[in-house]
Write an enzyme that holds these catalytic residues in place. Structure first.
Site, PDB file in Angstrom:
ATOM      1  N   THR A 129       0.822  -1.210   0.000  1.00 54.70           N
ATOM      2  CA  THR A 129       0.000   0.000   0.000  1.00 54.70           C
ATOM      3  C   THR A 129       0.854   1.257   0.000  1.00 54.70           C
ATOM      4  O   THR A 129       1.989   1.244   0.506  1.00 54.70           O
ATOM      5  CB  THR A 129      -0.904  -0.021   1.251  1.00 54.70           C
ATOM      6  OG1 THR A 129      -1.552   1.247   1.376  1.00 54.70           O
ATOM      7  CG2 THR A 129      -0.118  -0.279   2.539  1.00 54.70           C
ATOM      8  N   ASP A 130       0.279   2.342  -0.494  1.00 50.87           N
ATOM      9  CA  ASP A 130       0.969   3.643  -0.423  1.00 50.87           C
ATOM     10  C   ASP A 130       1.010   4.174   1.013  1.00 50.87           C
ATOM     11  O   ASP A 130       1.772   5.102   1.306  1.00 50.87           O
ATOM     12  CB  ASP A 130       0.293   4.664  -1.349  1.00 50.87           C
ATOM     13  CG  ASP A 130      -1.166   4.948  -1.014  1.00 50.87           C
ATOM     14  OD1 ASP A 130      -1.738   4.283  -0.116  1.00 50.87           O
ATOM     15  OD2 ASP A 130      -1.756   5.833  -1.656  1.00 50.87           O
ATOM     16  N   GLU A 131       0.201   3.590   1.912  1.00 48.23           N
ATOM     17  CA  GLU A 131       0.140   4.112   3.288  1.00 48.23           C
ATOM     18  C   GLU A 131       1.452   3.921   4.044  1.00 48.23           C
ATOM     19  O   GLU A 131       1.660   4.542   5.080  1.00 48.23           O
ATOM     20  CB  GLU A 131      -1.016   3.465   4.063  1.00 48.23           C
ATOM     21  CG  GLU A 131      -2.355   3.798   3.460  1.00 48.23           C
ATOM     22  CD  GLU A 131      -3.534   3.574   4.384  1.00 48.23           C
ATOM     23  OE1 GLU A 131      -3.331   3.351   5.590  1.00 48.23           O
ATOM     24  OE2 GLU A 131      -4.665   3.621   3.882  1.00 48.23           O
ATOM     25  N   TYR A 154      -2.308  -0.496  10.961  1.00 49.97           N
ATOM     26  CA  TYR A 154      -2.386  -1.164   9.652  1.00 49.97           C
ATOM     27  C   TYR A 154      -1.162  -0.832   8.803  1.00 49.97           C
ATOM     28  O   TYR A 154      -0.457  -1.724   8.310  1.00 49.97           O
ATOM     29  CB  TYR A 154      -3.663  -0.763   8.902  1.00 49.97           C
ATOM     30  CG  TYR A 154      -3.610  -1.077   7.423  1.00 49.97           C
ATOM     31  CD1 TYR A 154      -3.625  -2.392   6.955  1.00 49.97           C
ATOM     32  CD2 TYR A 154      -3.491  -0.045   6.468  1.00 49.97           C
ATOM     33  CE1 TYR A 154      -3.545  -2.680   5.588  1.00 49.97           C
ATOM     34  CE2 TYR A 154      -3.406  -0.332   5.109  1.00 49.97           C
ATOM     35  CZ  TYR A 154      -3.440  -1.646   4.679  1.00 49.97           C
ATOM     36  OH  TYR A 154      -3.350  -1.935   3.332  1.00 49.97           O
TER      37      TYR A 154
HETATM   38  P1  NAD Z   1      -9.729  -7.540   1.955  1.00 43.79           P
HETATM   39  O1  NAD Z   1      -9.794  -7.218   3.402  1.00 43.79           O
HETATM   40  O2  NAD Z   1     -10.901  -7.295   1.099  1.00 43.79           O
HETATM   41  O3  NAD Z   1      -9.345  -9.083   1.774  1.00 43.79           O
HETATM   42  C1  NAD Z   1      -8.328  -9.696   2.520  1.00 43.79           C
HETATM   43  C2  NAD Z   1      -8.375 -11.196   2.260  1.00 43.79           C
HETATM   44  O4  NAD Z   1      -7.276 -11.784   2.991  1.00 43.79           O
HETATM   45  C3  NAD Z   1      -9.658 -11.863   2.767  1.00 43.79           C
HETATM   46  O5  NAD Z   1     -10.133 -12.794   1.804  1.00 43.79           O
HETATM   47  C4  NAD Z   1      -9.218 -12.568   4.037  1.00 43.79           C
HETATM   48  O6  NAD Z   1      -9.970 -13.746   4.346  1.00 43.79           O
HETATM   49  C5  NAD Z   1      -7.776 -12.907   3.721  1.00 43.79           C
HETATM   50  N1  NAD Z   1      -6.998 -13.072   4.958  1.00 43.79           N
HETATM   51  C6  NAD Z   1      -6.955 -12.212   6.026  1.00 43.79           C
HETATM   52  N2  NAD Z   1      -6.198 -12.743   7.001  1.00 43.79           N
HETATM   53  C7  NAD Z   1      -5.722 -13.934   6.545  1.00 43.79           C
HETATM   54  C8  NAD Z   1      -4.873 -14.926   7.084  1.00 43.79           C
HETATM   55  N3  NAD Z   1      -4.372 -14.833   8.323  1.00 43.79           N
HETATM   56  N4  NAD Z   1      -4.572 -16.007   6.321  1.00 43.79           N
HETATM   57  C9  NAD Z   1      -5.079 -16.129   5.070  1.00 43.79           C
HETATM   58  N5  NAD Z   1      -5.927 -15.233   4.509  1.00 43.79           N
HETATM   59  C10 NAD Z   1      -6.230 -14.137   5.240  1.00 43.79           C
HETATM   60  O7  NAD Z   1      -8.425  -6.773   1.412  1.00 43.79           O
HETATM   61  P2  NAD Z   1      -8.195  -6.064  -0.002  1.00 43.79           P
HETATM   62  O8  NAD Z   1      -8.756  -4.697   0.048  1.00 43.79           O
HETATM   63  O9  NAD Z   1      -8.597  -7.000  -1.071  1.00 43.79           O
HETATM   64  O10 NAD Z   1      -6.592  -5.909   0.038  1.00 43.79           O
HETATM   65  C11 NAD Z   1      -5.764  -6.945  -0.490  1.00 43.79           C
HETATM   66  C12 NAD Z   1      -4.313  -6.514  -0.350  1.00 43.79           C
HETATM   67  O11 NAD Z   1      -4.096  -5.300  -1.068  1.00 43.79           O
HETATM   68  C13 NAD Z   1      -3.871  -6.235   1.089  1.00 43.79           C
HETATM   69  O12 NAD Z   1      -2.566  -6.735   1.253  1.00 43.79           O
HETATM   70  C14 NAD Z   1      -3.888  -4.720   1.186  1.00 43.79           C
HETATM   71  O13 NAD Z   1      -2.943  -4.276   2.132  1.00 43.79           O
HETATM   72  C15 NAD Z   1      -3.500  -4.328  -0.212  1.00 43.79           C
HETATM   73  N6  NAD Z   1      -3.986  -3.016  -0.686  1.00 43.79           N
HETATM   74  C16 NAD Z   1      -5.312  -2.704  -0.575  1.00 43.79           C
HETATM   75  C17 NAD Z   1      -5.780  -1.492  -1.075  1.00 43.79           C
HETATM   76  C18 NAD Z   1      -7.243  -1.115  -1.005  1.00 43.79           C
HETATM   77  O14 NAD Z   1      -7.584   0.019  -1.335  1.00 43.79           O
HETATM   78  N7  NAD Z   1      -8.135  -1.995  -0.594  1.00 43.79           N
HETATM   79  C19 NAD Z   1      -4.873  -0.605  -1.678  1.00 43.79           C
HETATM   80  C20 NAD Z   1      -3.509  -0.954  -1.743  1.00 43.79           C
HETATM   81  C21 NAD Z   1      -3.083  -2.183  -1.262  1.00 43.79           C
HETATM   82  O1  DAU Z   2      -4.194   3.886   0.347  1.00 43.51           O
HETATM   83  C1  DAU Z   2      -4.399   2.507   0.252  1.00 43.51           C
HETATM   84  C2  DAU Z   2      -5.255   2.039   1.409  1.00 43.51           C
HETATM   85  O2  DAU Z   2      -6.586   2.502   1.154  1.00 43.51           O
HETATM   86  C3  DAU Z   2      -5.245   0.525   1.593  1.00 43.51           C
HETATM   87  O3  DAU Z   2      -3.950   0.115   1.925  1.00 43.51           O
HETATM   88  C4  DAU Z   2      -6.237   0.106   2.679  1.00 43.51           C
HETATM   89  O4  DAU Z   2      -6.300  -1.305   2.758  1.00 43.51           O
HETATM   90  C5  DAU Z   2      -7.614   0.638   2.333  1.00 43.51           C
HETATM   91  O5  DAU Z   2      -8.531   0.336   3.379  1.00 43.51           O
HETATM   92  C6  DAU Z   2      -7.563   2.153   2.109  1.00 43.51           C
HETATM   93  O6  DAU Z   2      -7.305   2.843   3.350  1.00 43.51           O
HETATM   94  P1  DAU Z   2      -8.090   4.207   3.730  1.00 43.51           P
HETATM   95  O7  DAU Z   2      -8.058   4.368   5.193  1.00 43.51           O
HETATM   96  O8  DAU Z   2      -7.610   5.334   2.884  1.00 43.51           O
HETATM   97  O9  DAU Z   2      -9.569   3.786   3.199  1.00 43.51           O
HETATM   98  P2  DAU Z   2     -11.019   3.984   3.819  1.00 43.51           P
HETATM   99  O10 DAU Z   2     -12.005   3.597   2.767  1.00 43.51           O
HETATM  100  O11 DAU Z   2     -11.157   3.391   5.165  1.00 43.51           O
HETATM  101  O12 DAU Z   2     -11.092   5.583   4.003  1.00 43.51           O
HETATM  102  C7  DAU Z   2     -10.900   6.464   2.893  1.00 43.51           C
HETATM  103  C8  DAU Z   2     -10.980   7.885   3.433  1.00 43.51           C
HETATM  104  O13 DAU Z   2     -12.328   8.139   3.851  1.00 43.51           O
HETATM  105  C9  DAU Z   2     -10.125   8.146   4.654  1.00 43.51           C
HETATM  106  O14 DAU Z   2      -9.605   9.463   4.596  1.00 43.51           O
HETATM  107  C10 DAU Z   2     -11.083   8.003   5.833  1.00 43.51           C
HETATM  108  C11 DAU Z   2     -12.402   8.470   5.236  1.00 43.51           C
HETATM  109  N1  DAU Z   2     -13.625   7.835   5.773  1.00 43.51           N
HETATM  110  C12 DAU Z   2     -13.660   6.462   5.811  1.00 43.51           C
HETATM  111  C13 DAU Z   2     -14.784   5.806   6.274  1.00 43.51           C
HETATM  112  C14 DAU Z   2     -14.835   4.316   6.353  1.00 43.51           C
HETATM  113  C15 DAU Z   2     -14.714   8.587   6.144  1.00 43.51           C
HETATM  114  O15 DAU Z   2     -14.678   9.832   6.073  1.00 43.51           O
HETATM  115  N2  DAU Z   2     -15.842   7.943   6.599  1.00 43.51           N
HETATM  116  C16 DAU Z   2     -15.922   6.583   6.684  1.00 43.51           C
HETATM  117  O16 DAU Z   2     -16.977   6.062   7.121  1.00 43.51           O
END
Ligand code: NAD
Ligand code: DAU
Length: 349
Positions: A129-131, A154
């Site tokens: 992630t970019d975080e 996280y």
């Molecule tokens: P998600 O939470 O939707 O899915 C996570 C999956 O991992 C689930 O199917 C869960 O069952 C599985 N999992 C969790 N713990 C586990 C364990 N101990 N063993 C095996 N499986 C396990 O997540 P996502 O949004 O699909 O993110 C996937 C990846 O991409 C993550 O590594 C996240 O950090 C990264 N990522 C997400 C975003 C985003 O915006 N969602 C952006 C950048 C990077």
């Molecule tokens: O940047 C990549 C990341 O983006 C991933 O690594 C994470 O897995 C993914 O969850 C996401 O993180 P964020 O914290 O940016 O996403 P989230 O959707 O939780 O929140 C997006 C923005 O919106 C953040 O500034 C918080 C705000 N927010 C979020 C929720 C859930 C609200 O204002 N209200 C809300 O109810």
């Protein structure tokens, strides 16, 4: 080639499998997932019929389970999506984030080391992630050399996992690549993240909880564009390298919520003001990062990757998907999918 995908039942992992299994007929795909609350194997309906997709329920934080799967499956490549992914949950309970994201990643690296020997023809692709870079002010972009400065449990756990992956490359010569991506959106995202929460609440006339003043900025990318970028890095990126992925689509949270109100009002034929009136400013997230924005020059110039979706088009398609897939929403919300998991895969995690 056999490709082991961890976390393939989650939002991004399932999008990846749905795109890549039908397309890459030369490969076999094994999905290892613990089926946590965020998993929905129904997202992968139909893939088993290809004969090149299989599922294994296993927890990456359990060393013996991971070693057992690797000894039996002997994957050529691993693409590692599995993680605890939600920042707010990491603030409420950090332990699972360290167990899965840090210990789990180490278990996978060690299992690869155990079975790969000379490493020839192998790859461990780490999805991150970019975080990890922390937050930006009004100016600037994250590049691949931006120093790490994670803010939340996280992002600290993901930063740790990135460091482990690089250490296994440098110390043990493990063949690795890392991608650090910005915020994803699209169909089948669990309704705890900003965009699906806002779509469903706006459609149902419930409050739209905006943290703080809504001026925080995220760079949004359609999930399919992220998956295409990962595949391009896996197949054409340089070994040992990191690539940043982003959508060049910076928006403040309030801009995103306003856009969702508009799209929901249009799709449902309702008055826009009745949706905007639902916007409710709530207590800010502790340690809330102000702005993320990605410099995508490296992946674009080296690999020619470009996102195919504009944010406006992708968002309106996503709104339409949630409004037209009330069965999916209902099964996820009611927990009905958990019963299906229990029946098909045994006791829940
Ligand atoms: P998600 O939470 O939707 O899915 C996570 C999956 O991992 C689930 O199917 C869960 O069952 C599985 N999992 C969790 N713990 C586990 C364990 N101990 N063993 C095996 N499986 C396990 O997540 P996502 O949004 O699909 O993110 C996937 C990846 O991409 C993550 O590594 C996240 O950090 C990264 N990522 C997400 C975003 C985003 O915006 N969602 C952006 C950048 C990077
Ligand atoms: O940047 C990549 C990341 O983006 C991933 O690594 C994470 O897995 C993914 O969850 C996401 O993180 P964020 O914290 O940016 O996403 P989230 O959707 O939780 O929140 C997006 C923005 O919106 C953040 O500034 C918080 C705000 N927010 C979020 C929720 C859930 C609200 O204002 N209200 C809300 O109810």
């Amino acid at each position: 080639m056999k490709i082991l995908v961890t976390g393939g039942c989650g939002f991004i992992g399932s999008a990846f499998l749905n795109l890549m299994v039908p397309r890459h007929k030369e490969n076999e795909f094994v999905n290892l997932d613990a089926l946590t609350y965020a998993a929905n194997p129904m997202n992968l309906a139909g893939l088993e019929e290809t004969g090149r997709y299989s599922f294994i329920k296993a927890d990456i934080s359990d060393e013996m389970q991971v070693r057992g799967v690797f000894q039996i499956e002997k994957p050529d490549w691993v693409v590692h999506f599995a993680a605890e992914s939600h920042v707010d949950r990491s603030i409420l309970g950090p332990k699972a984030f360290v167990q899965t994201n840090v210990v789990g990643t180490m278990n996978l690296l060690e299992a690869c080391r155990e079975i790969w020997g000379e490493n020839e023809g192998h790859l461990f692709h780490h999805v991150s992630t970019d975080e990890v870079y922390g937050e930006l002010g009004d100016e600037g972009l994250f590049t691949e050399t931006t120093p790490y400065s994670p803010s939340s449990p996280y992002s600290a756990s993901k930063a740790s996992s990135d460091h482990l992956v690089r250490a296994w490359n440098r110390t043990f010569g493990l063949p690795v690549k890392i991608t650090n991506c910005s915020n994803n959106y699209g169909p089948r995202q669990f309704p705890e993240k900003l965009i699906p929460i806002m779509i469903l609440n706006a459609a149902e006339g419930r409050p739209l909880p905006v943290y703080g003043d809504g001026s925080n900025v995220r760079d949004w990318l359609h999930v399919d564009d992220h998956c295409e970028a990962i595949w391009q890095v896996m197949t054409s990126g340089k070994m040992g390298e990191t690539y940043n992925i982003g959508g060049d689509a910076e928006r403040t949270n309030i801009q995103v919520v306003e856009a969702i109100c508009k799209a929901v009002a249009t799709e449902t034929g309702t008055d826009l003001d009745s949706k905007r009136d639902l916007i409710t400013h709530v207590t800010d997230r502790p340690g809330h990062d102000f702005r993320y924005a990605i410099d995508t020059a490296k992946i674009k110039s080296e690999l020619g990757w470009q996102p195919a979706h504009t944010f406006e088009q992708g968002l309106s398609e996503t709104v339409a998907w949630y409004l037209n897939n009330s069965d999916w929403v209902e099964t996820v919300r009611s927990g009905e999918y958990r019963n299906w998991i229990d029946q098909n895969y045994g006791a829940r995690s």
